[in-house]
Design a protein around this motif. Structure first.
Motif, mmCIF file in Angstrom:
data_model
loop_
_atom_site.group_PDB
_atom_site.id
_atom_site.type_symbol
_atom_site.label_atom_id
_atom_site.label_comp_id
_atom_site.label_asym_id
_atom_site.label_seq_id
_atom_site.Cartn_x
_atom_site.Cartn_y
_atom_site.Cartn_z
ATOM 1 N N THR A 172 0.826 -1.215 0.000
ATOM 2 C CA THR A 172 0.000 0.000 0.000
ATOM 3 C C THR A 172 0.856 1.258 0.000
ATOM 4 O O THR A 172 0.328 2.359 -0.094
ATOM 5 C CB THR A 172 -0.945 0.044 1.218
ATOM 6 N N ALA A 189 -1.946 5.530 -4.430
ATOM 7 C CA ALA A 189 -3.072 4.613 -4.325
ATOM 8 C C ALA A 189 -3.747 4.414 -5.671
ATOM 9 O O ALA A 189 -3.746 5.317 -6.511
ATOM 10 C CB ALA A 189 -4.086 5.143 -3.321
ATOM 11 N N ASP A 206 -7.825 6.716 -6.963
ATOM 12 C CA ASP A 206 -7.832 8.168 -6.737
ATOM 13 C C ASP A 206 -6.451 8.797 -6.561
ATOM 14 O O ASP A 206 -6.341 9.978 -6.265
ATOM 15 C CB ASP A 206 -8.755 8.544 -5.575
ATOM 16 N N ILE A 220 -4.007 8.978 -4.417
ATOM 17 C CA ILE A 220 -3.534 9.676 -3.222
ATOM 18 C C ILE A 220 -2.226 9.037 -2.795
ATOM 19 O O ILE A 220 -2.071 7.826 -2.872
ATOM 20 C CB ILE A 220 -4.589 9.566 -2.094
ATOM 21 N N ARG A 221 -1.262 9.874 -2.348
ATOM 22 C CA ARG A 221 0.011 9.318 -1.900
ATOM 23 C C ARG A 221 -0.140 8.758 -0.496
ATOM 24 O O ARG A 221 -0.627 9.435 0.394
ATOM 25 C CB ARG A 221 1.095 10.389 -1.917
ATOM 26 N N ARG A 222 0.252 7.473 -0.329
ATOM 27 C CA ARG A 222 0.104 6.870 0.987
ATOM 28 C C ARG A 222 1.450 6.429 1.534
ATOM 29 O O ARG A 222 2.234 5.821 0.809
ATOM 30 C CB ARG A 222 -0.809 5.629 0.892
ATOM 31 N N GLU A 236 -6.982 -4.809 -4.178
ATOM 32 C CA GLU A 236 -7.481 -3.472 -3.857
ATOM 33 C C GLU A 236 -8.017 -2.769 -5.103
ATOM 34 O O GLU A 236 -9.130 -2.250 -5.104
ATOM 35 C CB GLU A 236 -6.380 -2.617 -3.215
ATOM 36 N N LEU A 264 -4.188 9.442 7.075
ATOM 37 C CA LEU A 264 -4.493 9.602 5.642
ATOM 38 C C LEU A 264 -5.755 10.450 5.479
ATOM 39 O O LEU A 264 -6.671 10.376 6.293
ATOM 40 C CB LEU A 264 -4.731 8.229 4.992
ATOM 41 N N VAL A 297 -8.874 0.248 2.464
ATOM 42 C CA VAL A 297 -8.131 -1.028 2.542
ATOM 43 C C VAL A 297 -7.081 -0.986 3.661
ATOM 44 O O VAL A 297 -6.981 -1.928 4.449
ATOM 45 C CB VAL A 297 -7.541 -1.389 1.162
#
Lengths: 507, 157
Positions: free
Chosen positions: A179, A183, A186, A188-190, A451, B29, B40
């Protein structure tokens, strides 16, 4: 199909690819034979060599390594009484006693010939099943892929050795590391800690090299100083006709080898279990079916044949889900998947449509590599025996350097070297904690697949989760996943009363 | 078997710890809806915590049914492990500035010495020769044969 295969063969019969296949099989055999070196390492170390090759040449080299390394384990299983890889454990049961009786060459010859037969039968199965399965899989959407990913993940976590809690933990941890980065859906930086290096997440190859090669080197450091030189038994190859066993013995073993091939292929297809399990299962079945089960373990050719046919038959079996669905069943196929992706090839049903000729080139390379294995392993045996004597304290540091080169070569960053070290430490921690590493890799690879398809599937059904349960294929896989957990819990509860498979093997 | 029990307990604590750290990171987040980029990770974080708790419970109940595979004859030599790790860290840290050739030769030479079995003598000359040959061969094979630009460092060959 024959036309495509013919095309495949004409691609493989070029000077460059022939050399690569020969080298690949030879290097693979060495990695399979030396205990502590694995097929994963062989492929990981050779990957940087393929960066500048075309896909046909690069992939031919990788599958040759795979075939060589799967078979090479039998050399040390018979000569050193130590299985070179987990897939040759059952080979030691009868191979070592045969060696003691002075039938070493016969055991080696039978092991090599039936490795070849197992490989060939499994490749035939691959060639017939894969195109058909790919056609079916073409119709799969996000729901189906989500179901398959969850099913494969659960299966590998529950079937891997030891406790189910640890297996599941390992799989979830792999998913957790996947992860990191941008992502799906969408964007998004995780978990990137604002380092641009982490934007695209961790590379599959650095994870694999770390978990399976670096951790192995750290682990060997624990015991290498206390080690004594292993005595390599010698065999005389003089006055040997053919492969060291008679035609009558060969024909007598045919039913055994066909049964063992089917076991190997069947177990190979399932994600999570492969040659490490099938060689033992096939040995037990051969013993049960035999007219003289009391001779097993004292040096009968049947034991070697059962184990070696089954472990090599896993090759074709494991390639089926890899090529048609992009799902690796174990660490070796995971690194093969990594190799495919480096060459810009995404395994899956579309591969058979868009890259048909390449798929058949791979089939041809597999077939040719099996023949090469048969010839090289038997007639080059003496050279491989010599290599068994190379001391580990010389070999492993050089392997580490090659791992570093491979990691650095991915995108010329020192960052990737730190990554293999990080995953090496994680892998070492797993070894210490008795946590299986294979589910981690599968979680890392299948996690994003699960995912992405979950998110896509939800978008298709307007955020409604029931879409996953009303889709018949997805629902079937989810139910199977749940059943595998229930079955495992039930089995663990029962086995606390009964003694486990250890007794079965000893009897 | 007491030590085995303790080990399983420690594993449970580490598992739960990993779950909590990940949960904490997930809570930072940005959220956009029920099923978004954090969905998730939340599921995974809860699973990790749950598995950690299950492991803690299991470590208390399953006493001696499992055979400990680790408990074989030779005790682990952690001094060598630490030295090896130290060498790898140094190697990775200095690779870019010092360059592949020099750093690899040095690393190999030292690592050979560290890993030499106690029953064997350290052969300085042959270790050095192997280290030089291996690093030179790898460097030229990859840099010139496969166009892989390994860091040159001080020696630009």
């Amino acid at each position: 199909m024959l036309e495509l295969l013919q095309e495949g063969f004409s691609a493989v019969f070029s000077f460059q690819i022939l050399i690569l296949i020969t080298l690949g099989v030879a290097v693979g055999i060495v990695f399979g034979a030396v205990p502590g070196l694995t097929a994963v390492m062989a492929i990981a170390l050779s990957l940087p060599l393929t960066y500048t090759m075309g896909p046909a040449a690069g992939l031919s080299l990788l599958v040759s390594l795979y075939i060589g390394a799967t078979s090479g384990g039998l050399i040390s299983a018979i000569l050193l009484k130590i299985p070179g890889t987990p897939s040759s454990i059952a080979t030691t049961f009868d191979g070592a006693p045969m060696m003691e009786k002075g039938e070493g060459v016969k055991a080696l010859g039978a092991g090599i010939v039936f490795s070849f037969i197992g490989t060939i039968i499994s490749i035939a199965a691959l060639m017939f099943i894969a195109p058909w399965l790919a056609k079916v899989a073409l119709r799969f959407g996000p729901h189906e892929y989500f179901g398959i990913a969850i099913f494969s993940l659960t299966l590998i976590a529950t079937l891997s050795t030891g406790s189910m809690i640890k297996g599941l933990f390992s799989g979830v941890m792999g998913f957790v590391f996947a992860t990191v980065g941008i992502a799906p859906v969408d964007a998004i930086r995780r978990f990137t800690f604002d380092t641009p290096n982490l934007n695209s997440g961790f590379e599959v190859l650095t994870v694999l090299v770390g978990i399976f090669a670096i951790s192995e080197i750290i682990k060997v450091a624990e015991s290498v100083r206390a080690e004594r030189k292993a005595a390599v038994a010698s065999v005389s190859m003089k006055q040997i006709k053919g492969f060291g066993f008679s035609m009558k013995e060969f024909i007598g073993q045919l039913p055994n080898s066909i049964r063992s091939s089917l076991i190997g292929i069947g177990i190979g297809i399932l994600p999570g279990v492969g040659a490490g399990t099938s060689n033992i299962v096939s040995y037990i079945v051969a013993k049960k079916r035999s007219k003289y089960p009391e001779k097993f373990g004292k040096g009968v050719i049947d034991g070697v044949v059962a184990s070696e046919t089954a472990n090599n038959a896993g090759i074709g079996g494991a390639m089926i889900p890899l090529l048609t669905l992009g799902i690796p069943g174990d660490a070796v196929t995971a690194i093969l998947l990594g190799g495919f992706m480096i060459h810009g090839i995404q395994p899956g049903p579309m591969l058979f449509m868009s890259q048909g000729p390449l798929v058949y080139t791979i089939f041809a390379a597999l077939l040719l590599a099996s023949v090469m294995m048969l010839v090289l392993e038997f007639y080059g045996l003496r050279i491989f025996i010599k290599l068994l004597a190379v001391p580990k304290h010389i070999l492993l540091p050089i392997i580490l350097v090659l791992c570093v080169v491979g990691a650095f070569g991915l995108s010329s960053r020192i960052f990737d070297i730190w990554t293999i070290l990080l995953f090496g430490l994680i892998g070492y921690g797993f070894v210490k904690g008795g946590i299986p590493a294979a589910p981690f890799i599968i979680g890392f690879i299948l996690g994003p697949m699960a995912e992405t398809n979950l998110r896509r599937g939800l978008m298709l059904s307007d955020g409604n989760f029931t879409g996953f349960l009303t889709n018949p294929i997805c629902a079937t896989f989810l139910v199977l996943a749940a059943l595998s957990i229930v079955w495992h819990v039930y089995g663990t509860l029962r086995s606390s009363k009964k003694a486990g498979t250890a007794d079965l093997l000893r009897s | 078997m007491e030590s085995h029990k303790k080990k399983e307990l420690v594993i449970g604590v580490v598992m739960l710890g990993a779950g909590l750290v990940y949960l904490f990171m997930t809570m930072n987040l940005p959220r956009k809806g029920f099923v978004d980029a954090a969905f998730v990770p939340y599921v995974l974080a809860f699973m990790l915590c749950l598995l950690g708790i299950l492991q803690l419970i299991a470590s208390r109940t399953t006493a001696s049914s499992e055979i400990d595979a680790e408990s074989d004859s030779t005790p682990a030599d952690y001094a060598t492990v630490l030295k090896t790790l130290g060498l790898i860290v140094l190697y990775a840290a200095l690779l870019k500035t010092v360059g592949f050739l020099l750093m690899t030769t040095l690393y190999l030479y030292l690592q050979f010495i560290v890993l030499t079995p106690a029953s064997q003598r350290v052969k300085h000359v042959s270790y050095l020769v192997i280290a030089v040959i291996a690093s030179t061969a790898i460097y030229f094979l990859f840099r010139h044969g496969f166009d892989l630009m390994l860091p040159a460092g001080f020696l630009d060959l």
